[in-house]
Design a protein around this motif. Structure first.
Motif, mmCIF file in Angstrom:
data_model
loop_
_atom_site.group_PDB
_atom_site.id
_atom_site.type_symbol
_atom_site.label_atom_id
_atom_site.label_comp_id
_atom_site.label_asym_id
_atom_site.label_seq_id
_atom_site.Cartn_x
_atom_site.Cartn_y
_atom_site.Cartn_z
ATOM 1 N N ALA A 32 0.828 -1.212 0.000
ATOM 2 C CA ALA A 32 0.000 0.000 0.000
ATOM 3 C C ALA A 32 0.858 1.256 0.000
ATOM 4 O O ALA A 32 0.491 2.263 -0.630
ATOM 5 C CB ALA A 32 -0.921 -0.001 1.218
ATOM 6 N N ARG A 72 -1.322 7.750 -4.063
ATOM 7 C CA ARG A 72 -2.663 8.111 -3.609
ATOM 8 C C ARG A 72 -2.948 9.553 -3.988
ATOM 9 O O ARG A 72 -2.042 10.373 -4.103
ATOM 10 C CB ARG A 72 -2.789 7.984 -2.088
ATOM 11 C CG ARG A 72 -2.596 6.616 -1.479
ATOM 12 C CD ARG A 72 -3.664 5.606 -1.809
ATOM 13 N NE ARG A 72 -5.019 6.029 -1.622
ATOM 14 C CZ ARG A 72 -5.819 5.706 -0.607
ATOM 15 N NH1 ARG A 72 -5.356 4.946 0.353
ATOM 16 N NH2 ARG A 72 -7.052 6.121 -0.570
ATOM 17 N N GLU A 94 -10.911 6.603 -4.097
ATOM 18 C CA GLU A 94 -11.549 5.350 -3.693
ATOM 19 C C GLU A 94 -12.487 4.797 -4.765
ATOM 20 O O GLU A 94 -12.890 3.641 -4.704
ATOM 21 C CB GLU A 94 -12.338 5.549 -2.390
ATOM 22 C CG GLU A 94 -11.459 5.779 -1.175
ATOM 23 C CD GLU A 94 -10.764 4.513 -0.699
ATOM 24 O OE1 GLU A 94 -11.325 3.416 -0.865
ATOM 25 O OE2 GLU A 94 -9.660 4.633 -0.155
ATOM 26 N N TRP A 140 -5.161 3.409 -6.894
ATOM 27 C CA TRP A 140 -5.603 2.799 -5.639
ATOM 28 C C TRP A 140 -6.687 1.749 -5.862
ATOM 29 O O TRP A 140 -6.629 0.662 -5.278
ATOM 30 C CB TRP A 140 -6.099 3.865 -4.664
ATOM 31 C CG TRP A 140 -6.433 3.254 -3.346
ATOM 32 C CD1 TRP A 140 -7.672 3.016 -2.839
ATOM 33 C CD2 TRP A 140 -5.512 2.756 -2.378
ATOM 34 N NE1 TRP A 140 -7.580 2.400 -1.612
ATOM 35 C CE2 TRP A 140 -6.258 2.237 -1.309
ATOM 36 C CE3 TRP A 140 -4.119 2.694 -2.310
ATOM 37 C CZ2 TRP A 140 -5.672 1.672 -0.189
ATOM 38 C CZ3 TRP A 140 -3.537 2.131 -1.192
ATOM 39 C CH2 TRP A 140 -4.320 1.637 -0.141
ATOM 40 N N ARG A 179 -6.414 -2.179 -4.970
ATOM 41 C CA ARG A 179 -7.420 -2.836 -4.132
ATOM 42 C C ARG A 179 -8.005 -4.041 -4.863
ATOM 43 O O ARG A 179 -8.223 -5.102 -4.270
ATOM 44 C CB ARG A 179 -8.498 -1.825 -3.756
ATOM 45 C CG ARG A 179 -9.467 -2.339 -2.718
ATOM 46 C CD ARG A 179 -10.484 -1.295 -2.362
ATOM 47 N NE ARG A 179 -11.241 -0.956 -3.553
ATOM 48 C CZ ARG A 179 -11.805 0.232 -3.779
ATOM 49 N NH1 ARG A 179 -11.709 1.197 -2.900
ATOM 50 N NH2 ARG A 179 -12.471 0.458 -4.886
#
Length: 113
Positions: free
Chosen positions: A57, A62, A67, A73, A77
């Protein structure tokens, strides 16, 4: 001794009951020990996974509001989700927990080892 209808159970009845208890058998005790050993192994594996996830991570760029949509990112994920065979949302939770444990709660992580 045990009481039933106001009478004490006989020593023979108590002995017979104890013979039926599986936790007095060596095989049962051995299986419980195996379970305890496996639990410890799972905790150690969890700490290893947490450290790896946190390292991964830290390498992913970022930016605010990354999200959702097509971002580095969300791709990361998704890759974690595929590797762990879980949903993207569950992978996000795993990543958040790993980062939190390794950065803010290192003593808790050490206790799992």
């Amino acid at each position: 001794m045990f009481e039933h209808n106001g009478r004490m159970a006989s020593a023979a009845a108590v002995a017979a009951l104890e013979q039926e208890c599986p936790w007095l058998r060596p095989a049962f005790a051995a299986d419980l020990q195996t379970l305890a050993d496996n639990t410890a192994a799972v905790a150690r594996l969890y700490t290893t996974d947490a450290r790896v996830l946190a390292r991964l991570a830290a390498q992913v760029p970022r930016c605010p509001f990354d999200e959702t949509g097509s971002t580095a990112w969300t791709s990361f994920r998704h890759e974690v989700a595929l590797a762990r065979k879980v949903s993207d949302r569950a992978a996000g939770t795993l990543i958040r927990h790993a980062v939190r444990l390794t950065t803010a709660l290192p003593r808790a992580l050490a206790l799992l080892e």
